[in-house]
Design a protein around this motif. Structure first.
Motif, PDB file in Angstrom:
ATOM      1  N   PRO A 279      13.723  -8.237  -5.603  1.00 31.52           N
ATOM      2  CA  PRO A 279      12.920  -7.031  -5.386  1.00 31.52           C
ATOM      3  C   PRO A 279      11.584  -7.171  -6.105  1.00 31.52           C
ATOM      4  O   PRO A 279      11.501  -7.732  -7.195  1.00 31.52           O
ATOM      5  N   SER A 280      10.545  -6.653  -5.494  1.00 30.02           N
ATOM      6  CA  SER A 280       9.210  -6.837  -6.048  1.00 30.02           C
ATOM      7  C   SER A 280       8.329  -5.650  -5.703  1.00 30.02           C
ATOM      8  O   SER A 280       8.522  -4.978  -4.686  1.00 30.02           O
ATOM      9  N   ALA A 281       7.359  -5.382  -6.588  1.00 32.27           N
ATOM     10  CA  ALA A 281       6.272  -4.449  -6.298  1.00 32.27           C
ATOM     11  C   ALA A 281       5.085  -5.297  -5.859  1.00 32.27           C
ATOM     12  O   ALA A 281       4.613  -6.140  -6.621  1.00 32.27           O
ATOM     13  N   ILE A 282       4.612  -5.080  -4.643  1.00 33.86           N
ATOM     14  CA  ILE A 282       3.594  -5.962  -4.066  1.00 33.86           C
ATOM     15  C   ILE A 282       2.278  -5.202  -3.937  1.00 33.86           C
ATOM     16  O   ILE A 282       2.185  -4.200  -3.226  1.00 33.86           O
ATOM     17  N   LYS A 283       1.263  -5.686  -4.659  1.00 37.15           N
ATOM     18  CA  LYS A 283      -0.075  -5.114  -4.560  1.00 37.15           C
ATOM     19  C   LYS A 283      -0.776  -5.719  -3.355  1.00 37.15           C
ATOM     20  O   LYS A 283      -0.777  -6.943  -3.186  1.00 37.15           O
ATOM     21  N   VAL A 284      -1.391  -4.849  -2.578  1.00 37.27           N
ATOM     22  CA  VAL A 284      -2.096  -5.290  -1.379  1.00 37.27           C
ATOM     23  C   VAL A 284      -3.557  -4.886  -1.506  1.00 37.27           C
ATOM     24  O   VAL A 284      -3.864  -3.695  -1.661  1.00 37.27           O
ATOM     25  N   LEU A 285      -4.445  -5.864  -1.475  1.00 35.84           N
ATOM     26  CA  LEU A 285      -5.868  -5.551  -1.520  1.00 35.84           C
ATOM     27  C   LEU A 285      -6.274  -4.904  -0.202  1.00 35.84           C
ATOM     28  O   LEU A 285      -5.981  -5.430   0.883  1.00 35.84           O
ATOM     29  N   LYS A 286      -6.935  -3.785  -0.279  1.00 35.17           N
ATOM     30  CA  LYS A 286      -7.281  -3.038   0.929  1.00 35.17           C
ATOM     31  C   LYS A 286      -8.204  -3.853   1.829  1.00 35.17           C
ATOM     32  O   LYS A 286      -9.040  -4.639   1.371  1.00 35.17           O
TER      33      LYS A 286
END
Length: 714
Positions: free
Chosen positions: A428-435
């Motif tokens: 499980p991961s928290a994934i940051k997505v650059l806009k």
């Protein structure tokens, strides 16, 4: 007023007399009253007896003395001790105040005897852990003014804090029983003090070492003790004997006035108790050190042999997917700094698995009531060992799986829940997505956060980087998942007994405790954060946005420092860009000069401690940025909360020192929090009472980042 009234001449025959308890001034009417006398005003001039050069007299007045009795009485207990007074006066008619009389004769003065010495400040304790030895540590004393009378003797009193003793349960300092050091050592659990050092005004020394073995006396270094049958504090010789290793002590500074000639008890004043300090453990003997080194060498050889065998065995078969606890790695423990007596973290955290919507990683975030049977979480999943070793890898698009669940928004875009494939295992991961469409500055900031996390490396008390991916021009950052979300929301959720209200504010409890989190859990969270920040500091990384909202909690309530969007890896950073500043948690020098260092993060840690104690209260509630900066420059600091122990509040105040170099380091804070957790005292009181009120949560609590005030953007 009558038309014939004028200003009177000066009162005549001013006469001063002194009784045992008061000074009395008498006088005659003016020679020329020029009307009806309606009042007399007496002017007092107080001069310090044996005043040092440059001392100023104090002048003040009292009026409305009866015009018929023409007498003023001044009780000595209301006058300044160690002073002599002279008086003069005026008379007043309806037309106004008349001429001044002459002063009372110089042969007739009102002399007030010396009083209790001015209260000294508590001894200042060392800030650096490396100066605390197994047999003592340095302290700093302060000399007091002799305005209320001569000071002839300074004593340094030492109190050993045994077992469960804490400053909260200590007697008033003026009621301390002072005994010999031998009697204090054998006093059991009774609170006793012994005199370690004594100085007169000529031999007084500010910086001393507690436990250096020297002999001192208020009689001075050049005089010998007189033979006497009764102990005399002014002539007794005291030995500053070494302290015990691994023992907590507190120190009191006591000041004595002049030695009474009639044999009565001398007047004295005592400082408050100093912050407790624990001496270092005993260094042991050389042979024991040699034995430890030899045993360590043997253990290292065994470990190397086992590792070589495991590597050879792994080459002979396909990889295995292992799930091992962080506590199996040397140097990393899931329960840092906690002895067996205080219990294991996983045994104190009462959480149960809550499998929802087919998601095996979801958990309940609601705490059990205190006293329920502890359970160990079945779904706790620390990072595998192989992930720890390589946490900055490049991921392919096939390695990432995103869900529709939005976890939050960051400086560069959004954060979504997902999983990543690492060596065949889905985590499980928290994934940051650059806009999409992000400008070049946002891309650089995104990449800078990645670079800093790679530079920091793995640590159990920070949110760790699992990997990055660049797919069709879209950048992704996979981070370690923390199932219980951010600390600020979790602290506020722990207010489960709070009366439901449409608007935030002070709300009263109805029963039980004020939080589902125990005092030990709250301290452990603070210690986790301090340990993570200690690691960042060792890497010369400045966080610049340390606050409860940027600390995440795992399912087992391990606190991890997160959100490196504002971090810098230069050791010292001067902000030159036009960017908003989190003004509630930012250090004074960063707000006013835009200069950031690790010690600026220490200030922010003090604010975070306040948030923990108040269960998520809003720092500086109701203050806007401009007012806050002005108040901080004037010396304002948030007051102590009623549920906060004095020692813990003093730690906050140390973090909020005006000069960064006067603040403790994160290593110092970790050590102090470690000692507090080993102490069985409750440093955060969560017991409910009728007068308890939660700290206010501002309705505009989201204004932590002030982007509307030029004073806070650079």
């Amino acid at each position: 007023m009558t038309t014939s009234d004028g200003l009177p001449s000066a009162p005549r025959g001013v006469y001063l007399s002194r009784s045992q308890s008061a000074c009395v001034v008498q006088w005659d009417v003016p020679k020329t009253p020029n009307g009806t006398i309606i009042k007399y005003t007496i002017y007092l001039t107080a001069m310090w007896i044996d005043a040092p050069p440059g001392a100023q007299a104090v002048e003040y007045s009292q009026e409305n003395f009866n015009p018929y009795t023409r007498m003023g009485t001044f009780p000595l207990r209301f006058l300044t001790p160690n002073s002599w007074y002279k008086f003069n006066m005026t008379a007043s008619t309806y037309a106004g105040q008349g001429e001044f009389s002459s002063y009372t004769a110089s042969t007739s003065t009102c002399e007030v005897p010396p009083g209790k010495p001015i209260t000294p400040s508590p001894p200042a304790m060392p800030q650096a852990a490396d100066v605390i030895k197994h047999n003592g540590y340095p302290i700093t004393l302060s000399q007091v003014s002799e305005r209320t009378g001569p000071v002839e003797c300074y004593h340094v009193l030492v109190v050993e804090l045994k077992d469960e003793m804490s400053l909260r349960t200590m007697p008033n300092v003026d009621q301390l029983k002072v005994v010999s050091q031998q009697e204090a050592a054998s006093s059991g659990n009774n609170v006793t003090a012994y005199v370690a050092m004594a100085f007169n005004r000529d031999d007084f020394v500010e910086d001393v070492f507690l436990g250096d073995g020297r002999k001192t006396s208020c009689a001075g270094t050049g005089r010998r003790k007189r033979e006497q049958s009764v102990e005399d504090i002014y002539d007794e010789v005291y030995t500053n004997s070494p302290l015990k290793p691994g023992t907590r002590y507190t120190v009191v500074h006591r000041v004595y006035g002049s030695k009474p000639q009639d044999g009565s008890q001398p007047l004295y004043s005592s400082s408050g108790y100093s912050l407790p300090i624990m001496t270092a453990p005993s260094p042991g003997n050389n042979w024991m050190l040699i034995l430890i080194i030899l045993c360590s060498a043997v253990i290292v050889l065994i470990i190397l042999t086992v590792l070589i065998l495991l590597i050879r065995r792994r080459k002979q078969r396909p990889p295995r997917h292992v799930r091992e606890d962080i506590s199996d790695v040397e140097g990393f423990s899931d329960t840092p700094f906690i002895s067996d007596q205080t219990g294991l973290r996983m045994q104190e955290v009462t959480r149960t698995a809550d499998v929802a919507d087919g998601d095996p990683t979801s958990t309940r975030h609601h705490g059990e009531h205190h006293g329920s049977k502890p359970t160990i979480m079945e779904n706790y999943r620390p990072l595998p060992l192989k992930i720890m070793a390589i946490s900055d890898r490049d991921l392919t698009w096939d390695d990432i799986s995103l869900t529709s669940r939005l976890l939050g928004t960051g400086n560069f875009g959004e954060v979504r829940k997902g999983t990543v494939n690492l060596d065949g295992e889905r985590l499980p991961s928290a994934i940051k997505v650059l806009k999409r469409g992000a400008d070049e500055a946002a891309r650089q900031d995104f990449q800078q956060e990645v670079d800093i996390m790679r530079h920091v490396g793995y640590h159990p008390y920070i949110i760790n980087l699992l990997g990055t991916c660049d797919h069709q021009g879209q950048q992704y950052m996979a981070l370690e998942m923390a199932g219980n979300g951010d600390l600020k929301k979790y602290l506020r959720t722990s207010r489960v007994l709070e009366t439901t209200s449409a608007a935030y504010g002070n709300t009263r409890q109805t029963a039980g405790t004020v939080s589902t989190l125990s005092p030990v859990q709250l301290l452990r969270i603070a210690c986790d954060v301090a340990t993570g920040m200690e690691h960042l500091s060792s890497k010369d990384v400045i966080h610049r946005d340390l606050a409860a909202r940027n600390v995440l909690l795992t399912d087992s309530l391990i606190a991890k420092v997160a959100d490196f969007g504002l971090s810098r890896g230069d050791g010292i950073y001067e902000q030159t860009s036009k960017r908003a500043v989190p003004f509630r948690s930012t250090a004074l020098e960063a707000l006013s000069k835009r200069i950031y260092t690790t010690q600026s993060d220490v200030w922010s840690f003090g604010i975070l401690l306040w948030e923990i104690v108040t269960l998520g209260g809003t720092p500086y509630s109701g203050m806007k940025s401009g007012l806050l900066l002005r108040r901080l420059r004037e010396g304002y600091r948030m007051p102590k909360q009623r549920n906060c122990d004095e020692d813990l509040y003093q730690m906050m105040l140390q973090c909020w020192q005006r000069r960064p170099e006067d603040r403790p380091t994160f290593s110092d804070l970790v050590e102090q929090l470690k000692n507090m957790m080993e102490d069985k005292s409750s440093y955060v009181n969560i017991e409910n009472d009728d007068d308890f009120e939660y700290e206010i949560i501002d309705s505009d609590d989201n204004d932590d980042i002030d982007d509307g005030d030029d004073a806070f953007t650079g």
